[in-house]
Design an enzyme around this catalytic site. Sequence first.
Site, PDB file in Angstrom:
ATOM      1  N   ALA A   1      36.120  26.426  23.592  1.00 25.34           N
ATOM      2  CA  ALA A   1      36.158  27.685  22.846  1.00 25.34           C
ATOM      3  C   ALA A   1      36.160  27.483  21.340  1.00 25.34           C
ATOM      4  O   ALA A   1      35.342  28.061  20.612  1.00 25.34           O
ATOM      5  CB  ALA A   1      37.371  28.500  23.279  1.00 25.34           C
TER       6      ALA A   1
ATOM      7  N   TYR B   1      37.419  23.583  37.296  1.00 28.65           N
ATOM      8  CA  TYR B   1      37.940  22.743  36.216  1.00 28.65           C
ATOM      9  C   TYR B   1      38.465  21.411  36.756  1.00 28.65           C
ATOM     10  O   TYR B   1      39.073  21.357  37.828  1.00 28.65           O
ATOM     11  CB  TYR B   1      39.091  23.441  35.493  1.00 28.65           C
ATOM     12  CG  TYR B   1      38.676  24.568  34.589  1.00 28.65           C
ATOM     13  CD1 TYR B   1      37.992  24.320  33.403  1.00 28.65           C
ATOM     14  CD2 TYR B   1      38.973  25.887  34.913  1.00 28.65           C
ATOM     15  CE1 TYR B   1      37.615  25.351  32.568  1.00 28.65           C
ATOM     16  CE2 TYR B   1      38.601  26.928  34.089  1.00 28.65           C
ATOM     17  CZ  TYR B   1      37.918  26.651  32.915  1.00 28.65           C
ATOM     18  OH  TYR B   1      37.541  27.684  32.093  1.00 28.65           O
TER      19      TYR B   1
ATOM     20  N   ARG C   1      42.601  32.370  30.629  1.00 27.90           N
ATOM     21  CA  ARG C   1      41.905  31.726  31.741  1.00 27.90           C
ATOM     22  C   ARG C   1      42.823  31.723  32.964  1.00 27.90           C
ATOM     23  O   ARG C   1      43.844  31.018  32.990  1.00 27.90           O
ATOM     24  CB  ARG C   1      41.503  30.286  31.370  1.00 27.90           C
ATOM     25  CG  ARG C   1      40.455  30.204  30.275  1.00 27.90           C
ATOM     26  CD  ARG C   1      39.102  30.674  30.784  1.00 27.90           C
ATOM     27  NE  ARG C   1      38.049  30.545  29.787  1.00 27.90           N
ATOM     28  CZ  ARG C   1      37.671  31.501  28.962  1.00 27.90           C
ATOM     29  NH1 ARG C   1      38.300  32.668  28.988  1.00 27.90           N
ATOM     30  NH2 ARG C   1      36.692  31.324  28.104  1.00 27.90           N
TER      31      ARG C   1
ATOM     32  N   ASP D   1      32.880  33.147  21.964  1.00 26.40           N
ATOM     33  CA  ASP D   1      33.097  32.130  20.929  1.00 26.40           C
ATOM     34  C   ASP D   1      32.111  32.308  19.777  1.00 26.40           C
ATOM     35  O   ASP D   1      32.472  32.181  18.611  1.00 26.40           O
ATOM     36  CB  ASP D   1      32.945  30.732  21.527  1.00 26.40           C
ATOM     37  CG  ASP D   1      33.805  30.520  22.755  1.00 26.40           C
ATOM     38  OD1 ASP D   1      34.896  31.120  22.821  1.00 26.40           O
ATOM     39  OD2 ASP D   1      33.375  29.770  23.652  1.00 26.40           O
TER      40      ASP D   1
END
Length: 323
Positions: free
Chosen positions: A36, A105, A170, A268
């Site tokens: 980000a 992730y 998140r 972003d």
Amino acid sequence: MSGRVVGLGEALVRLSPPGLGRLEVATGLELEVGGAELNALIAARRCGMEARWLTRIADNPLGRRVVAHAGAHGVEAQVQWEPGARAPVYFVEHGVEPRPTRVLYDRSQSAMVGLDAGSFDFAGALDGAAAVICSGITCGLGDGPTRAVRELFGAARAGGVRTFFDVNHRNFLWSWDEAAPVVREVLDGVDVLFASGFDLGRLLEREGGAEELAAAALERFGLELVVLRANAHTGRRVTVSMTAVAADGSHRSAEHSAEVVDGFGGGDAALGVFVARLAAGDGLDVAADLAARACAFQHTLPGDAWVAGPEDLHNHDTRRILR
């Protein structure tokens, strides 16, 4: 353009099957880099600002690949290399309706988890800075990274540097019950908050319209600005608008639409462009509108990085081929 923007955060190697393939049957993976704060720094750099990225990452080929990505986009990296650490990775499986895009992730126990207050000379790193950025993603990595974010914002406030924070929650990183009290504490050092109406409802523990909640957040947290971003998806198209809410009222962008090629990095890009346009002296109306346009534009690009320039923000030519 006057000044430099400094960001603190983790960037990851991004791996995805070509096109719209599924991970479980993939025979090859395409590599990108995303994070980000780094994405926002790249956008600000492409708008003319100098950019400096502070990070902690594994001293291995994957870590060096991430840092090379920053350099390729003109972002100066100040790196704490950690031998033996894991480089963070995330996998993306792009989807189209009715199949959602999914993220997997693999970032636990990365080098950035070891970040803490005192890890960097923040006062020195902020020399010449006009803005500093960070996000809730960094805070979500643990108590040490949160302390580092607060120390960074404290150094910025002491040096007269404007601070920007994107909630960027998140769900796969931490729950809202975990995140909300941490973010509230961090907001003590924040001037400009990027958030959704949903985010603000969680932070304020109340319901209401997005702009009503933004006005309440200004007062409760002592903020200069709250920047709201709204994304509406219809099939493979997205429509983006942004509203900067200040004490003197709301400053709304136009709506900007785009066909989605890659759904990552839009917020972003908006943050980086907004920071750059404020540094250039634009008013809130202009900064919000160009940031919304950058967010929409980013959806048309593969990868996380805003590989565009100021000319793309101002191009309103409707021809399909420019020649």
